[in-house]
Design an enzyme around this catalytic site. Structure first.
Site, PDB file in Angstrom:
ATOM      1  N   ASP A  14      46.428  29.496  45.007  1.00  0.00           N
ATOM      2  CA  ASP A  14      47.359  30.157  44.092  1.00  0.00           C
ATOM      3  C   ASP A  14      46.822  31.512  43.634  1.00  0.00           C
ATOM      4  O   ASP A  14      45.610  31.706  43.534  1.00  0.00           O
ATOM      5  CB  ASP A  14      47.619  29.247  42.880  1.00  0.00           C
ATOM      6  CG  ASP A  14      48.850  29.688  42.092  1.00  0.00           C
ATOM      7  OD1 ASP A  14      49.713  30.381  42.661  1.00  0.00           O
ATOM      8  OD2 ASP A  14      48.938  29.343  40.902  1.00  0.00           O
ATOM      9  N   ARG A  27      54.244  41.795  46.070  1.00  0.00           N
ATOM     10  CA  ARG A  27      53.701  40.435  46.197  1.00  0.00           C
ATOM     11  C   ARG A  27      53.374  40.077  47.648  1.00  0.00           C
ATOM     12  O   ARG A  27      52.426  39.341  47.923  1.00  0.00           O
ATOM     13  CB  ARG A  27      54.708  39.418  45.639  1.00  0.00           C
ATOM     14  CG  ARG A  27      54.927  39.490  44.137  1.00  0.00           C
ATOM     15  CD  ARG A  27      56.032  38.524  43.702  1.00  0.00           C
ATOM     16  NE  ARG A  27      55.749  37.170  44.133  1.00  0.00           N
ATOM     17  CZ  ARG A  27      54.950  36.333  43.475  1.00  0.00           C
ATOM     18  NH1 ARG A  27      54.376  36.683  42.355  1.00  0.00           N
ATOM     19  NH2 ARG A  27      54.726  35.118  43.952  1.00  0.00           N
ATOM     20  N   HIS A  31      50.282  37.998  49.728  1.00  0.00           N
ATOM     21  CA  HIS A  31      50.371  36.864  50.661  1.00  0.00           C
ATOM     22  C   HIS A  31      49.616  37.174  51.952  1.00  0.00           C
ATOM     23  O   HIS A  31      48.944  36.298  52.508  1.00  0.00           O
ATOM     24  CB  HIS A  31      51.839  36.538  50.961  1.00  0.00           C
ATOM     25  CG  HIS A  31      52.584  35.992  49.768  1.00  0.00           C
ATOM     26  ND1 HIS A  31      52.065  35.006  48.956  1.00  0.00           N
ATOM     27  CD2 HIS A  31      53.803  36.294  49.254  1.00  0.00           C
ATOM     28  CE1 HIS A  31      52.933  34.725  47.991  1.00  0.00           C
ATOM     29  NE2 HIS A  31      53.992  35.506  48.143  1.00  0.00           N
ATOM     30  N   LEU A 126      36.887  20.132  62.815  1.00  0.00           N
ATOM     31  CA  LEU A 126      37.484  20.217  61.472  1.00  0.00           C
ATOM     32  C   LEU A 126      38.993  20.044  61.586  1.00  0.00           C
ATOM     33  O   LEU A 126      39.630  20.711  62.408  1.00  0.00           O
ATOM     34  CB  LEU A 126      37.162  21.604  60.877  1.00  0.00           C
ATOM     35  CG  LEU A 126      37.782  21.950  59.529  1.00  0.00           C
ATOM     36  CD1 LEU A 126      37.106  21.132  58.418  1.00  0.00           C
ATOM     37  CD2 LEU A 126      37.605  23.448  59.226  1.00  0.00           C
TER      38      LEU A 126
HETATM   39  C1  IPE Z   1      51.485  25.952  44.101  1.00  0.00           C
HETATM   40  O1  IPE Z   1      51.586  27.255  43.618  1.00  0.00           O
HETATM   41  C2  IPE Z   1      52.057  25.884  45.483  1.00  0.00           C
HETATM   42  C3  IPE Z   1      51.259  26.535  46.528  1.00  0.00           C
HETATM   43  C4  IPE Z   1      50.070  27.041  46.364  1.00  0.00           C
HETATM   44  C5  IPE Z   1      51.893  26.570  47.826  1.00  0.00           C
HETATM   45  P1  IPE Z   1      52.840  27.718  42.738  1.00  0.00           P
HETATM   46  O2  IPE Z   1      52.570  29.121  42.353  1.00  0.00           O
HETATM   47  O3  IPE Z   1      54.092  27.442  43.469  1.00  0.00           O
HETATM   48  O4  IPE Z   1      52.744  26.717  41.506  1.00  0.00           O
HETATM   49  P2  IPE Z   1      53.307  26.853  40.034  1.00  0.00           P
HETATM   50  O5  IPE Z   1      54.727  27.319  40.146  1.00  0.00           O
HETATM   51  O6  IPE Z   1      52.453  27.849  39.304  1.00  0.00           O
HETATM   52  O7  IPE Z   1      53.154  25.477  39.468  1.00  0.00           O
HETATM   53  C1  IPE Z   2      50.368  31.254  46.116  1.00  0.00           C
HETATM   54  O1  IPE Z   2      50.456  32.458  45.433  1.00  0.00           O
HETATM   55  C2  IPE Z   2      51.156  31.263  47.392  1.00  0.00           C
HETATM   56  C3  IPE Z   2      52.383  30.426  47.362  1.00  0.00           C
HETATM   57  C4  IPE Z   2      52.747  29.659  46.371  1.00  0.00           C
HETATM   58  C5  IPE Z   2      53.235  30.480  48.513  1.00  0.00           C
HETATM   59  P1  IPE Z   2      51.678  32.783  44.458  1.00  0.00           P
HETATM   60  O2  IPE Z   2      52.732  33.468  45.236  1.00  0.00           O
HETATM   61  O3  IPE Z   2      52.111  31.570  43.725  1.00  0.00           O
HETATM   62  O4  IPE Z   2      50.974  33.814  43.480  1.00  0.00           O
HETATM   63  P2  IPE Z   2      51.207  33.931  41.918  1.00  0.00           P
HETATM   64  O5  IPE Z   2      50.988  32.581  41.316  1.00  0.00           O
HETATM   65  O6  IPE Z   2      52.609  34.418  41.722  1.00  0.00           O
HETATM   66  O7  IPE Z   2      50.176  34.925  41.476  1.00  0.00           O
HETATM   67 MG    MG Z   3      51.614  30.751  41.923  1.00  0.00          MG
END
Ligand code: IPE
Ligand code: IPE
Ligand code: MG
Length: 240
Positions: A14, A27, A31, A126
């Protein structure tokens, strides 16, 4: 290879979006940086640790709630990640597995997954288990439906519905439960990840945003894991 490493590490990757926004970037750049971080970490894990299974939370059943353009970008990024980065990592002996509801994914992504899963099936170094369109609750409901069908149509006895049978019906069938869950990116929650499987996992939260999470951060998590006493409901060694 260090002793005492967890067998299975599950990672909630995350913080990609915040990593980018804090740099004044879109954003999507976060990614991309996150995908690069994942590849580098997997190479390190395969070469330098005793970890045998890594589960990566890549796209949740809840992530469909994001803007359509971001979802499209993520689907294409995941396809490229599997076609190219996992393909290169296959040379390290990595085997790809996936969990989640694949039927809900775009067809080109599904085909890439099926192809890579097949091609790496014999690799033993792995297991990389990528969670796509994955939700712990959805997975449990899918398993319940399958078991109910087995009772109704194939004469399975209710008494056969044990914890072991249930675990075998989940997407992670055949994999050991995670010993350690790592969540990056400042939040302290599981966000619907592997709800059944993490019953006794050790939880590790770090503020580091996923694109910045590197080998040294993993080493710190593994060090912390080694200091935990896993009692599984019994008493500590020595009975105190
Ligand atoms: C959790 O991250 C899901 C993934 C890392 C794929 P999110 O960003 O979706 O989670 P929330 O919304 O903060 O709970
Ligand atoms: C995790 O990063 C990736 C996915 C959930 C796909 P986020 O996209 O949730 O990044 P934040 O939480 O908005 O910083
Ligand atoms: Mg997130």
């Amino acid at each position: 290879m260090p002793d005492g490493d967890p067998h299975h590490v599950a990672i909630i990757m995350d913080g990609n979006g915040r990593w980018a926004l804090r740099r004044g970037l879109p954003r999507t750049v976060g990614h991309e940086a996150g995908a690069k971080a994942a590849e580098e970490l997997l190479r390190f894990i395969a070469r330098e640790t005793g970890i045998r299974v890594v589960s990566l939370y890549a796209f949740s059943t809840e992530n469909w709630a994001r803007p359509a353009a971001e979802v499209r970008f993520l689907m294409e990024l995941l396809r490229r990640f599997i076609a190219k980065r996992i393909d290169e990592l296959a040379q390290e002996g990595i085997r790809l597995r996936v969990c989640g509801d694949l039927a809900g994914l775009p067809e080109d992504l599904r085909e890439t997954i099926e192809d890579t899963v097949k091609r790496t099936a014999e690799h033993r170094k792995l297991v990389v288990n990528v969670a796509l369109n994955y939700g712990g609750r959805a997975e449990i409901v899918r398993a319940c439906r399958e078991l109910a069908t087995s009772v109704a149509d194939r004469g399975t006895a209710i008494a056969e519905l044990t914890e072991e049978r249930f675990a075998e019906t989940l997407d992670t069938s055949g994999l050991p439960d995670p010993d350690l869950v790592i969540r990056t990116g400042e939040e302290r929650r599981l966000s619907n990840f592997m709800l059944w499987q993490v019953a006794y996992a050790e939880l590790y939260f770090t503020d580091v945003l996923w694109p910045d999470f590197g080998p040294e951060d993993l080493r710190a998590a593994l060090e912390d894991f080694r200091s935990r006493e896993r009692r599984f409901g019994a008493l500590s060694q020595g009975g105190e």
